[in-house]
Design a protein around this motif. Sequence first.
Motif, PDB file in Angstrom:
ATOM      1  N   SER A 132       1.176  -1.570   0.359  1.00  0.00           N
ATOM      2  CA  SER A 132      -0.111   0.186  -0.370  1.00  0.00           C
ATOM      3  C   SER A 132       1.081   1.155  -0.478  1.00  0.00           C
ATOM      4  CB  SER A 132      -1.165   0.104   1.797  1.00  0.00           C
ATOM      5  OG  SER A 132      -0.286  -0.057   2.445  1.00  0.00           O
ATOM      6  N   THR A 133       2.154   1.458   0.452  1.00  0.00           N
ATOM      7  CA  THR A 133       3.181   2.023   0.650  1.00  0.00           C
ATOM      8  C   THR A 133       3.665   2.172  -0.491  1.00  0.00           C
ATOM      9  OG1 THR A 133       4.256   1.059   2.098  1.00  0.00           O
ATOM     10  CG2 THR A 133       2.570   2.469   3.031  1.00  0.00           C
ATOM     11  N   ILE A 134       4.294   1.057  -1.811  1.00  0.00           N
ATOM     12  CA  ILE A 134       4.419   1.386  -2.613  1.00  0.00           C
ATOM     13  C   ILE A 134       4.062   2.792  -3.685  1.00  0.00           C
ATOM     14  CG2 ILE A 134       5.716   0.436  -4.881  1.00  0.00           C
ATOM     15  CD1 ILE A 134       6.046  -2.187  -3.277  1.00  0.00           C
ATOM     16  N   GLY A 135       4.623   3.964  -4.220  1.00  0.00           N
ATOM     17  CA  GLY A 135       4.754   4.337  -5.263  1.00  0.00           C
ATOM     18  C   GLY A 135       4.114   5.840  -4.459  1.00  0.00           C
ATOM     19  N   VAL A 136       3.332   5.416  -3.201  1.00  0.00           N
ATOM     20  CA  VAL A 136       2.687   6.301  -2.380  1.00  0.00           C
ATOM     21  C   VAL A 136       3.565   7.323  -1.550  1.00  0.00           C
ATOM     22  CG1 VAL A 136       1.736   6.905  -0.492  1.00  0.00           C
ATOM     23  CG2 VAL A 136       0.662   5.125  -1.998  1.00  0.00           C
ATOM     24  N   ASP A 137       4.807   6.325  -0.862  1.00  0.00           N
ATOM     25  CA  ASP A 137       5.855   6.845  -0.225  1.00  0.00           C
ATOM     26  C   ASP A 137       6.889   7.125  -1.316  1.00  0.00           C
ATOM     27  OD1 ASP A 137       8.217   7.009   1.438  1.00  0.00           O
ATOM     28  OD2 ASP A 137       7.134   6.523   3.317  1.00  0.00           O
ATOM     29  N   THR A 138       7.308   8.037  -1.670  1.00  0.00           N
ATOM     30  CA  THR A 138       8.616   8.207  -2.975  1.00  0.00           C
ATOM     31  C   THR A 138       9.694   7.756  -1.923  1.00  0.00           C
ATOM     32  OG1 THR A 138       7.395   9.680  -3.351  1.00  0.00           O
ATOM     33  CG2 THR A 138       9.823   8.923  -4.890  1.00  0.00           C
ATOM     34  N   GLU A 139      10.137   7.825  -1.050  1.00  0.00           N
ATOM     35  CA  GLU A 139      11.566   7.304  -0.089  1.00  0.00           C
ATOM     36  C   GLU A 139      11.294   5.659   0.182  1.00  0.00           C
ATOM     37  OE1 GLU A 139      14.160   8.244   3.529  1.00  0.00           O
ATOM     38  OE2 GLU A 139      12.495   8.461   3.700  1.00  0.00           O
ATOM     39  N   PHE A 140      10.636   5.406   0.615  1.00  0.00           N
ATOM     40  CA  PHE A 140      10.505   3.727   0.458  1.00  0.00           C
ATOM     41  C   PHE A 140      10.566   2.986  -0.840  1.00  0.00           C
ATOM     42  CE2 PHE A 140       7.578   0.780   0.885  1.00  0.00           C
ATOM     43  CZ  PHE A 140       7.869  -0.346   1.581  1.00  0.00           C
ATOM     44  N   THR A 141       9.644   3.777  -1.616  1.00  0.00           N
ATOM     45  CA  THR A 141       9.536   3.227  -2.923  1.00  0.00           C
ATOM     46  C   THR A 141      10.758   2.612  -3.414  1.00  0.00           C
ATOM     47  OG1 THR A 141       7.052   4.040  -3.196  1.00  0.00           O
ATOM     48  CG2 THR A 141       8.814   2.818  -4.560  1.00  0.00           C
ATOM     49  N   ILE A 142      11.229   3.860  -3.697  1.00  0.00           N
ATOM     50  CA  ILE A 142      13.040   3.712  -4.043  1.00  0.00           C
ATOM     51  C   ILE A 142      13.617   2.974  -3.354  1.00  0.00           C
ATOM     52  CG2 ILE A 142      14.914   5.527  -4.114  1.00  0.00           C
ATOM     53  CD1 ILE A 142      13.552   8.029  -4.608  1.00  0.00           C
ATOM     54  N   ILE A 143      13.725   2.639  -1.949  1.00  0.00           N
ATOM     55  CA  ILE A 143      14.569   1.967  -0.650  1.00  0.00           C
ATOM     56  C   ILE A 143      14.230   0.300  -1.229  1.00  0.00           C
ATOM     57  CG2 ILE A 143      15.516   1.478   1.621  1.00  0.00           C
ATOM     58  CD1 ILE A 143      14.772   3.729   2.331  1.00  0.00           C
ATOM     59  N   TYR A 144      13.298   0.209  -1.674  1.00  0.00           N
ATOM     60  CA  TYR A 144      11.884  -1.403  -1.816  1.00  0.00           C
ATOM     61  C   TYR A 144      13.200  -1.661  -2.772  1.00  0.00           C
ATOM     62  CZ  TYR A 144       8.646  -4.977  -2.006  1.00  0.00           C
ATOM     63  OH  TYR A 144       8.401  -6.255  -2.475  1.00  0.00           O
ATOM     64  N   GLU A 145      12.687  -0.632  -3.718  1.00  0.00           N
ATOM     65  CA  GLU A 145      13.327  -1.240  -5.343  1.00  0.00           C
ATOM     66  C   GLU A 145      14.711  -1.716  -5.333  1.00  0.00           C
ATOM     67  OE1 GLU A 145      10.726   1.750  -7.913  1.00  0.00           O
ATOM     68  OE2 GLU A 145       9.475   0.389  -7.978  1.00  0.00           O
ATOM     69  N   ASN A 146      15.068  -0.356  -4.997  1.00  0.00           N
ATOM     70  CA  ASN A 146      16.624  -0.524  -4.644  1.00  0.00           C
ATOM     71  C   ASN A 146      17.504  -1.786  -4.266  1.00  0.00           C
ATOM     72  OD1 ASN A 146      17.454   1.429  -6.387  1.00  0.00           O
ATOM     73  ND2 ASN A 146      17.701   3.137  -3.975  1.00  0.00           N
ATOM     74  N   LEU A 147      16.633  -2.751  -2.646  1.00  0.00           N
ATOM     75  CA  LEU A 147      16.213  -3.645  -2.674  1.00  0.00           C
ATOM     76  C   LEU A 147      16.192  -4.847  -3.421  1.00  0.00           C
ATOM     77  CD1 LEU A 147      14.925  -3.258   1.528  1.00  0.00           C
ATOM     78  CD2 LEU A 147      17.708  -3.855   0.847  1.00  0.00           C
ATOM     79  N   ILE A 148      15.512  -4.731  -4.139  1.00  0.00           N
ATOM     80  CA  ILE A 148      15.133  -5.345  -4.931  1.00  0.00           C
ATOM     81  C   ILE A 148      16.372  -6.275  -5.761  1.00  0.00           C
ATOM     82  CG2 ILE A 148      13.287  -6.414  -6.900  1.00  0.00           C
ATOM     83  CD1 ILE A 148      11.684  -5.327  -5.147  1.00  0.00           C
ATOM     84  N   GLU A 149      16.540  -4.846  -6.605  1.00  0.00           N
ATOM     85  CA  GLU A 149      17.465  -4.593  -7.451  1.00  0.00           C
ATOM     86  C   GLU A 149      19.081  -5.569  -6.772  1.00  0.00           C
ATOM     87  OE1 GLU A 149      20.699  -1.629 -10.255  1.00  0.00           O
ATOM     88  OE2 GLU A 149      18.892  -1.348  -8.704  1.00  0.00           O
ATOM     89  N   ARG A 150      19.696  -4.750  -5.343  1.00  0.00           N
ATOM     90  CA  ARG A 150      20.292  -5.394  -5.005  1.00  0.00           C
ATOM     91  C   ARG A 150      20.658  -7.267  -4.491  1.00  0.00           C
ATOM     92  NH1 ARG A 150      24.342  -2.843  -1.416  1.00  0.00           N
ATOM     93  NH2 ARG A 150      25.992  -4.480  -1.297  1.00  0.00           N
ATOM     94  N   PHE A 151      18.923  -7.570  -4.185  1.00  0.00           N
ATOM     95  CA  PHE A 151      18.946  -8.996  -4.741  1.00  0.00           C
ATOM     96  C   PHE A 151      18.950  -9.532  -5.602  1.00  0.00           C
ATOM     97  CE2 PHE A 151      17.883  -8.465  -0.028  1.00  0.00           C
ATOM     98  CZ  PHE A 151      18.520  -9.268   0.802  1.00  0.00           C
ATOM     99  N   ALA A 152      18.467  -9.058  -6.569  1.00  0.00           N
ATOM    100  CA  ALA A 152      18.314  -9.955  -8.020  1.00  0.00           C
ATOM    101  C   ALA A 152      20.277 -10.093  -8.321  1.00  0.00           C
ATOM    102  CB  ALA A 152      17.620  -8.766  -9.058  1.00  0.00           C
ATOM    103  N   ASN A 153      21.073  -8.945  -8.417  1.00  0.00           N
ATOM    104  CA  ASN A 153      22.156  -8.873  -8.661  1.00  0.00           C
ATOM    105  C   ASN A 153      23.299  -9.767  -7.660  1.00  0.00           C
ATOM    106  OD1 ASN A 153      22.375  -6.505  -9.692  1.00  0.00           O
ATOM    107  ND2 ASN A 153      22.724  -4.975  -8.249  1.00  0.00           N
TER     108      ASN A 153
END
Length: 847
Positions: A132-153
């Motif tokens: 529910s906070t993805i796309g609403v809280d910009t800071e949270f969204t950026i960190i969350y997507e960066n974490l996914i990218e990091r684990f994908a790496n």
Amino acid sequence: MSMTCTGVCQGWIKHATLINNCYPTSPEETRPKSSELSYLVFYAKSKPAKLTKCGVYLEKRVVTDIRKKRKQDTEISLQIIKSLLEECKKDLNLFSKNVVKIIASSLSTNDIDLVARAASVFIVFCADHDGSTIGVDTEFTIIYENLIERFANYATYKYEADQNLERRYRSIGLYVLQGVVTSSALHATDAIIQLQYIVPAILHNLTDDLETLQKIDNESVDEKHSMPQSRRFSINNTIISIEDNTHLAYDCLKQLFIVSNTDSDLQCSLKPVFKFLEDNDIWWPNSFAISLALVILSSIQRQCRHILVSEIIRRLDSLPDNSSLSKKITFIEMLISILTSDLTIVGLSVLEVLDCLLSHLLSSLKNGDIKFEQISINFKGSNIMTEKAQDLETMIVQRLITCIGGLVTHIYYAKQISDIVEHIIKHLNLQTDPETKQDNNGSFIAEGIPLNILRKTLLRCLSIVIQTNKKAEKRSSEMSICKVPVEVFHNTIGLCMDEDLDVRIMYAQILSTFLDNVDSSKESKETDSVQITYFNQPAIHFLNTLHLSLYQYALLENSKPADNVALLFILRSLLLRFRADQVIRGIPVLFKLQSEAKDEKLNNFARQRAIASVITLYFYNIAQVLGITELQQYVEMVQKERVEKCQWSTYINVIPSENNLDNVDLSASFEDEDKNNQTLQPVNIWLDRQTIVSILCKHKEILDFDDTNVEEKLMTEWKPEEGFNEVKNEARRIRSSRIFEADKLKLVVTHPKPTMMNLENSSDDLPPKVKTDNFKETLAVQLMNDSSEHETSVASDRESGYMVPIGNNKKNKRKNKPKNEASAFLSTIDPKAASTTSLVNPPYRQS
């Protein structure tokens, strides 16, 4: 090791104290103090508003511990935050931003143990986060997507110096991605950003060996339709094998498409899949893409499977003309594997797919140098592994034909096979324009393709459709068989006289396969005392038109010995299909052919022997199919006498079953037979019509079918020009022996389509179109006609010998009752008061 509450915990004395009390005092202890942790969790659950402060404090403490390289304290902090996540799920959003910041800080250490611990926290977080906070809280969204990218790496980590470390990092990344794809947060908003990291990382672990995916899928074929079990992550598991990661990636892939349960979700998931294939150039001859398509298909929910087919077709259509042929072959192979799989595709638009495939097929014929003799039909991968462009073009044509046949693997609606056959027939260019262009060899050009090549290719398509349908009928129950009416092939009958021998032989194979729909075990089955025989008018037109065409085919001036084998096959298939009716209608045609051969109207004696041999074997087939021993003995006697006197064609085998269209010699000619066999003689031993007719008139099945004037009908001199005049009279008399069609109220909405070989206009016999403004009048006329027709049709059926069972008077009285009720209903209809809006003809068509 506890930490003094100064500076960092000022203002949060209560929360900081509770948190700090959880840290062990001994370096040997690796877990938080259980009693203090329980009290902290209880405090947080009872006062959810305090979770935010707890999260902020833990975040600051983790940053401090990492800066001071306190690994043990950092691990304890991660365990504390994990416990809070597990127990305070409904209030997760109060401290979700702090959680992702703590995980991000832990990953920055590049310590494998802290990374594993942080991964376990993120997996728990993903399981409970609703997005529910993805796309609403910009800071949270950026960190969350960066974490996914990091684990994908991490999931694609490369470190040749330490293979075990590499496999462990990959395992951690894949476990996290598994948690991400099963999280409800994935599709809470636009998932394309997350999927652009997730999908390539998963597929990367399946491409170390391009055959691995197919092997794993084959191993799990028994569990194919069940949801894969999520593998549980353990930070203590430090020994990881390549197979462990491969199976984990396979489960992640399946879970990704299992949760993609809407059209938009599925399209978002498919885009990075095709991008991965493009970026890594994984096309044919590698089979990875084909295996990938099957895994995805088995994971998608039934109602969404058509999206995968549509996406492949869209990408096939969008390929530029100068694109790689390997890419085109890959998309075609993916379609073949999907269409021929055991899984049904709900919502598949069969005709749209067929139209697309035919479009590419015609395009390949037009633009490529096709080696037609190399084209074979099968559902397995081709063995052509050359990179030569012309061979690849030939392979594309071959696989497109196979793909079209795959559309018949599953039946989705009643007229599916008929629609497919009719759609292919439309492209056969049966109505050749006199002004059609010709190439240098004198061949007609249709749609930029030599007409003979076009027809042979499309006939291959028809052949695989008919063959696949036949196989499906054998596997299916009676209720699921998709019946195809014979009149579907009416417009193709003229192909019997095509200029190209290959076309004629291929058409004969297709037609005989289509008509031969009877099990050999049923050929000699004794029929009931009352035989159900019902033909509609189009079927009668088809049968009589085919007889006329076969007569012309037998007398074709440029015919070859292979044509006579084809003629024999078609006649036998008609016999198996229509049995007694074919005998009664076909025998006059066959004896007309015998008279033509007897009067030496053929241009050489080799053709005379061939026609005579075909006619003899046809009567042998009648004896076999209907079980008439006396007829078989008579035919064998004539056959033996002809063979002894060298009056049997060398191109027609004496044993009917030994004649085969699959290996018939297309190069043989009648002139060669006369040159190479000087002992052969013209035929002077002929079948006696009276003898054969007298035998047939004693057979029960023929008498049951038509016991009136049957001898007269069999002895009648057949005249080609009277073929369709006879059809009109017979069509009115044909009735089912158990169903009164005249008693059924019928509304004919449209005229039948005109057939290719209409010898005269029969439109006068067809009722007019029905519209809402003449509905009452049409119904009234229909009832009157049905009533009068019923009275006259029974009489005519008696006169003509067609059996019509007559019920008792009580049944007849009950049959009159619905007509009276219908008449009463009609009297209540006021055409003037009817609505001007029609469901059949909507307002935009009524003008």
